[in-house]
Design a protein around this motif. Structure first.
Motif, mmCIF file in Angstrom:
data_model
loop_
_atom_site.group_PDB
_atom_site.id
_atom_site.type_symbol
_atom_site.label_atom_id
_atom_site.label_comp_id
_atom_site.label_asym_id
_atom_site.label_seq_id
_atom_site.Cartn_x
_atom_site.Cartn_y
_atom_site.Cartn_z
ATOM 1 N N UNK A 290 0.998 -1.210 0.083
ATOM 2 C CA UNK A 290 0.023 0.090 0.093
ATOM 3 C C UNK A 290 0.719 1.217 0.192
ATOM 4 N N UNK A 291 0.755 2.295 -0.937
ATOM 5 C CA UNK A 291 1.561 3.258 -1.144
ATOM 6 C C UNK A 291 1.177 4.411 -0.073
ATOM 7 N N UNK A 292 2.085 4.863 0.769
ATOM 8 C CA UNK A 292 1.920 5.565 1.920
ATOM 9 C C UNK A 292 2.923 6.962 1.820
ATOM 10 N N UNK A 296 7.998 3.273 5.066
ATOM 11 C CA UNK A 296 7.594 1.941 4.806
ATOM 12 C C UNK A 296 7.248 1.701 6.298
ATOM 13 N N UNK A 297 6.850 0.539 6.424
ATOM 14 C CA UNK A 297 6.326 -0.234 7.713
ATOM 15 C C UNK A 297 6.007 -1.602 7.423
ATOM 16 N N UNK A 298 6.240 -2.537 8.353
ATOM 17 C CA UNK A 298 5.612 -4.080 7.936
ATOM 18 C C UNK A 298 4.355 -4.281 8.423
ATOM 19 N N UNK A 299 3.321 -3.550 7.990
ATOM 20 C CA UNK A 299 2.036 -3.738 8.572
ATOM 21 C C UNK A 299 1.469 -5.200 7.780
ATOM 22 N N UNK A 300 1.044 -6.073 8.629
ATOM 23 C CA UNK A 300 0.885 -7.512 8.383
ATOM 24 C C UNK A 300 -0.208 -7.540 7.218
ATOM 25 N N UNK A 302 -0.532 -5.841 4.638
ATOM 26 C CA UNK A 302 -0.880 -4.414 4.016
ATOM 27 C C UNK A 302 0.487 -3.781 4.346
ATOM 28 N N UNK A 303 1.469 -4.199 3.716
ATOM 29 C CA UNK A 303 2.705 -3.719 3.840
ATOM 30 C C UNK A 303 2.868 -1.965 3.231
ATOM 31 N N UNK A 304 3.447 -1.315 4.245
ATOM 32 C CA UNK A 304 3.412 0.123 3.774
ATOM 33 C C UNK A 304 4.644 0.365 3.004
ATOM 34 N N UNK A 305 4.184 1.064 1.787
ATOM 35 C CA UNK A 305 5.446 1.253 0.852
ATOM 36 C C UNK A 305 5.509 2.665 0.287
ATOM 37 N N UNK A 306 6.576 3.189 0.565
ATOM 38 C CA UNK A 306 6.851 4.899 0.360
ATOM 39 C C UNK A 306 8.267 5.110 -0.402
ATOM 40 N N UNK A 328 14.522 -3.203 -4.612
ATOM 41 C CA UNK A 328 13.933 -1.881 -3.795
ATOM 42 C C UNK A 328 13.947 -2.516 -2.330
ATOM 43 N N UNK A 329 14.551 -1.826 -1.493
ATOM 44 C CA UNK A 329 14.937 -2.008 -0.231
ATOM 45 C C UNK A 329 13.741 -2.096 0.602
ATOM 46 N N UNK A 330 12.758 -1.277 0.716
ATOM 47 C CA UNK A 330 11.748 -1.142 1.284
ATOM 48 C C UNK A 330 10.668 -2.356 0.973
ATOM 49 N N UNK A 331 10.474 -2.771 -0.293
ATOM 50 C CA UNK A 331 9.806 -3.891 -0.825
ATOM 51 C C UNK A 331 10.093 -5.223 -0.100
#
Length: 542
Positions: A290-292, A296-300, A302-306, A328-331
């Protein structure tokens, strides 16, 4: 090669992102104990389910609604603790149709029942609340909400609260020691024209006929409370599948085309992680990016991606080797948390290395899957430049205090070291897979990890874990001339430290069974300079 100081700054930012504390602290307060401790008001009940139903106003930056908390008592009790930040309002707490008495103290709300709840009884309270949640100054490095706007001027809202506390925005048993056994529903009403994306599966939407539409989501798995999330924007939904797993991406409307191309990286990542760590733990809840409006954050589920559809970490290589720009590090990192952090969870934030060390190691694993062993070891070796050795990796228990940010790179380097101590890749990968599957969807402690790897490796790795986790120094390999021979030993703080080390002598790889006591080198070597430890495989000082 990037400037090492710049890389260190990036790392320091990153390593505070997933462990935000309310304020920096050198001492501990009553509030810390209320947030981090386990007292009878917490241990007397086990949360079974959360059912959150709220309205979020972008203009007022406010939340109003309730959380139904279903729980089972583990002991007779007439009082429980539910957490909600001090700036949020407790409107009422309902049990069996009647209002309950409560007392607020700092972060905690102590709820009193008119008579004792009996052990093993199932109960439910409805906790009504409202207020303006803390707004993060620079999410995800500090906790709270982000009220932003997209390029079209439409609201774009998210929350990141790991370590800071999920209770910054909803009433909850805010401890990693207890996850809702049967998941949660997250129902969020937002202004018409916007969408809310939360964890799990989409159940449907309802126009409330008041200018708001409610978006309903359900998580069927246990979930860390800091993972429960909201993401509000004018999103476009991209649906894909890979080998039976649903892949869903929610991105800003203007980014649909680039997202479709960029997120193809998810498929080889899933192949790699599932082969090394086991089946994706939350397949019944699906996998989402989910674009934020934050990194980023590891929301189970629904992984936050920015990360702005860039390779690396905000376009930079954290290892300083060039290898970090291959993905991509965050992914990769935040998705690795689905196995380590979301599935396997530490009981106390002091043991957060169980989340972050293993997840940073998953980056090394992904690189090896995609680009080969040599690239993976090159990346791993580069990570040592980000280790500050300022504090132990393990923090203080019971006070919501994590250890050093070294839990990321130093934790990963420790695991890479243990792999080479084992010295049998087939055995190592079987161990790592078994670790992921043995503790799947469980809450564990450091000792559980140590006991597991000791048993499965057949080695006493306790001194190794202790040295890297509990001390600020790393093992130093020492050599000395003693007459006609050369001797070697480890200089380390952990009691009875011993660890094998591979060295190159005259082009030949030799394993030394080094300990804290001087041993004679059996090889015929004239000069200490002829001995070169393989430092890509072992995180040591020499």
């Amino acid at each position: 090669m990037k400037n090492s100081i710049l890389i260190l700054i990036f790392f320091l930012n990153l390593f505070s992102a997933s462990a935000q504390l309310t304020v920096p602290k050198e001492h501990f307060t009553r509030r810390d104990s209320l947030q981090g401790g386990l007292r009878p008001e917490r241990t007397s009940f086990d949360v079974l389910r959360y059912d959150l139903n709220i309205k979020i106003s972008p203009n007022q930056k406010s939340i109003v609604g309730y959380n139904d908390i279903t729980f089972k008592t583990t002991d007779n009790t007439s009082k429980i603790q539910i957490d909600l930040f001090e700036n949020m309002n407790v409107d009422s707490i309902i049990f069996n149709g009647k209002k309950l008495d409560y007392k607020r103290e700092e972060i905690a709300t102590f709820i009193n029942f008119p008579s004792a709840l009996q052990k093993n009884s199932e109960n439910k309270i409805r906790f009504y609340y409202s207020g303006n949640p803390v707004i993060a100054k620079k999410a995800p490095w500090d906790g709270g909400f982000v009220f932003s706007k997209d390029e079209a001027g439409k609201p774009w809202i998210g929350v990141a609260c790991q370590g800071f506390g999920a209770s910054c925005w909803f009433p909850v048993k805010d401890s990693q020691s207890d996850e809702p056994d049967f998941g949660a529903t997250i129902k969020v009403a937002v202004p018409n024209g916007l969408m809310n994306v939360s964890n799990g599966r989409f159940l449907g939407m309802e126009n409330l006929q008041n200018g708001y539409t409610r978006w309903d989501w359900e998580v069927k798995n246990p979930i860390n409370t800091y993972d429960i999330t909201v993401n509000i924007a004018d999103y476009v939904h991209i649906n894909d599948t890979h080998k039976g797993l649903d892949l869903d991406y929610y991105v800003l409307r203007a980014n649909e085309a680039k997202a479709r191309k960029h997120f193809e990286e998810v498929k080889p990542m899933m192949d790699c992680f599932q082969s090394k760590f086991g089946k994706y733990p939350f397949s019944d809840d699906g996998y989402k990016l989910v674009e934020t409006p934050y990194l980023g954050m590891e929301h189970q589920s629904a992984v936050a991606y920015g990360n702005h559809y860039m390779k690396g970490y905000m376009g930079n290589d954290l290892s300083g080797t060039g290898v970090g720009l291959l993905f991509d590090y965050i992914t990769i990192h935040e998705s690795g948390h689905e196995w380590f952090g979301n599935s396997i969870t530490s009981k106390d934030i002091a043991d957060m290395w169980i989340h972050e060390g293993f997840t940073m190691y998953s980056e090394i694993v992904f690189i090896e899957c995609q680009f080969g062993y040599d690239k993976a070891m090159q990346y791993a070796y580069g990570l040592r430049n980000a280790v500050s050795n300022d504090r132990p990796i393990i923090g203080h228990y019971g006070v919501n205090k994590e250890g050093s940010g070294d839990m990321y790179p130093k934790g990963a380097l420790m695991l890479n070291t243990i792999r080479h101590i084992v010295n049998n890749d087939s055995k190592w990968w079987k161990m790592l897979l078994k670790y992921s599957e043995t503790f799947k969807k469980q809450i564990i402690k450091t000792q559980d990890v140590v006991d597991f790897f000791n048993k499965e490796s057949g080695l006493d790795l306790t001194p190794v874990f202790n040295q890297y986790l509990r001390y600020t120094t790393i093992p130093e390999l020492e050599f000395r001339k003693s007459g006609k021979v050369i001797e070697y030993k480890w200089k380390a703080e952990a009691p009875n430290f011993s660890m094998p080390i591979d060295v190159m002598i005259k082009g030949k790889k030799i394993r030394l069974e080094a300990s804290s006591f001087w041993k004679v080198l059996s090889e015929n070597v004239k000069s200490i300079s002829d001995i070169q430890p393989i430092k890509t495989d072992f995180y040591i000082k020499y």
